[in-house]
Design an enzyme around this catalytic site. Structure first.
Site, PDB file in Angstrom:
ATOM      1  N   GLY A   8     -52.798 -68.768 -65.492  1.00  0.00           N
ATOM      2  CA  GLY A   8     -52.235 -67.714 -65.530  1.00  0.00           C
ATOM      3  C   GLY A   8     -53.618 -66.768 -65.473  1.00  0.00           C
ATOM      4  O   GLY A   8     -54.337 -65.257 -65.891  1.00  0.00           O
ATOM      5  N   GLY A  11     -53.221 -62.724 -65.092  1.00  0.00           N
ATOM      6  CA  GLY A  11     -52.746 -62.154 -65.800  1.00  0.00           C
ATOM      7  C   GLY A  11     -54.009 -61.509 -66.515  1.00  0.00           C
ATOM      8  O   GLY A  11     -55.856 -61.717 -66.145  1.00  0.00           O
ATOM      9  N   THR A  75     -52.693 -68.998 -75.027  1.00  0.00           N
ATOM     10  CA  THR A  75     -51.740 -68.684 -74.844  1.00  0.00           C
ATOM     11  C   THR A  75     -51.537 -68.321 -76.546  1.00  0.00           C
ATOM     12  O   THR A  75     -51.441 -69.818 -77.312  1.00  0.00           O
ATOM     13  CB  THR A  75     -50.878 -69.710 -74.329  1.00  0.00           C
ATOM     14  OG1 THR A  75     -51.948 -69.577 -73.158  1.00  0.00           O
ATOM     15  CG2 THR A  75     -49.817 -69.353 -74.273  1.00  0.00           C
ATOM     16  N   HIS A 131     -51.841 -54.154 -82.566  1.00  0.00           N
ATOM     17  CA  HIS A 131     -51.541 -54.602 -80.847  1.00  0.00           C
ATOM     18  C   HIS A 131     -51.294 -53.672 -79.918  1.00  0.00           C
ATOM     19  O   HIS A 131     -50.171 -52.865 -80.307  1.00  0.00           O
ATOM     20  CB  HIS A 131     -50.943 -55.770 -80.270  1.00  0.00           C
ATOM     21  CG  HIS A 131     -52.318 -56.518 -80.725  1.00  0.00           C
ATOM     22  ND1 HIS A 131     -52.578 -57.204 -82.578  1.00  0.00           N
ATOM     23  CD2 HIS A 131     -53.509 -57.533 -80.141  1.00  0.00           C
ATOM     24  CE1 HIS A 131     -53.025 -58.302 -82.836  1.00  0.00           C
ATOM     25  NE2 HIS A 131     -53.201 -58.151 -81.054  1.00  0.00           N
ATOM     26  N   LYS A 135     -47.824 -55.915 -76.732  1.00  0.00           N
ATOM     27  CA  LYS A 135     -48.017 -57.579 -77.279  1.00  0.00           C
ATOM     28  C   LYS A 135     -45.960 -57.650 -77.353  1.00  0.00           C
ATOM     29  O   LYS A 135     -44.956 -57.517 -78.180  1.00  0.00           O
ATOM     30  CB  LYS A 135     -48.102 -57.374 -77.253  1.00  0.00           C
ATOM     31  CG  LYS A 135     -48.811 -58.720 -78.704  1.00  0.00           C
ATOM     32  CD  LYS A 135     -50.135 -58.995 -79.444  1.00  0.00           C
ATOM     33  CE  LYS A 135     -50.088 -59.976 -80.159  1.00  0.00           C
ATOM     34  NZ  LYS A 135     -49.840 -61.440 -78.895  1.00  0.00           N
TER      35      LYS A 135
END
Length: 242
Positions: A8, A11, A75, A131, A135
């Site tokens: 990832g 990201g 994750t 959040h 999300k």
């Protein structure tokens, strides 16, 4: 220096880890994303960190096992099947899985566990998390981490005690349950509050994340710690030494 491979890597967390790693005494062995072969980076790195997609976790665990490379998993949105895969991998390599790599949240989870154990079922426990609007999973991995800590303190499991849906006429609150509510909006990095509500009094334990760097710093520190461990499943508690 210990080299870290990032699943990832494109990201936000992957980029933040790559930026901060050198200041913490680590190098970046490289990264892998959806179109890349996870085995290649697993062979090059001393330890792996995974902040990619849930769908890729099994392939990443298989690559880590084949290369005998420790892996830290950040994750979120994992299912019971994913946890079973992690348990299996941990019999062969060091694996650290956490819903949040902030050292402050790790300490908060410990405080929540201790408070739940000391206060008992006479106090209602509610967890509220907020959040950013982008999300995709709820409750957050951190909320579940805190819920698991509270459940452990009560001598139960979050699967048994957790409540995430109170829509409609659901009746009075059941003793011993752990409520979780999710708010989404704006650019909030992550706020978590655990409320212990008793008769006539209330305790609130809160962590607010203002900068995503705290998660990257904690992830690198956890990865460096994990690189020196034997096969097994680990948590941020152990990184903190609590």
């Amino acid at each position: 220096m210990t080299s870290i491979g990032i699943y990832g890597s494109l990201g936000r967390m992957g980029q933040a880890i790559a930026d901060i790693a050198p200041s913490l005494g680590a190098t970046i062995a490289g990264g892998a994303d959806m179109a890349d072969d996870p085995a290649d980076i697993a062979r090059k790195a001393d330890v792996l960190v995974d902040f990619s997609a849930v769908a890729a976790l099994e392939a990443h665990l298989n690559a880590a096992r084949a290369a005998r490379t420790p892996i830290m998993i950040g994750t979120t949105g994992l299912s019971p099947r994913h946890h079973a895969l992690i348990d299996e991998a941990a019999q062969h390599i060091p694996v650290l899985q956490t819903g949040n790599t902030s050292l402050g949240v790790g300490l908060l989870a410990r405080l929540v566990r201790d408070a739940a154990a000391r206060l008992g079922e006479g106090w209602d426990i509610e967890i509220v998390e907020t959040h950013h609007r982008g999300k995709v999973d709820a409750p957050s991995g951190t909320a579940q981490m805190l819920g698991n800590a509270a459940a452990e303190g009560l001598g139960t499991t979050l699967a048994e005690a957790g409540v995430t849906d109170r829509a409609g006429t659901v009746g009075a609150r059941c003793t011993g349950t752990i409520g979780m509510a999710s708010l989404r909006g704006g650019s909030v990095v992550g706020d978590h509050t655990v409320v212990f509500a008793g008769n006539g009094e209330r305790i609130e334990l809160t962590h607010r994340a203002d900068d995503r760097t705290i998660f990257a710093r904690g992830a690198v520190q956890a990865a460096l710690w994990l690189a020196g461990q034997k096969a097994g499943r680990y948590t941020m508690d152990q990184v903190l030494g609590v």
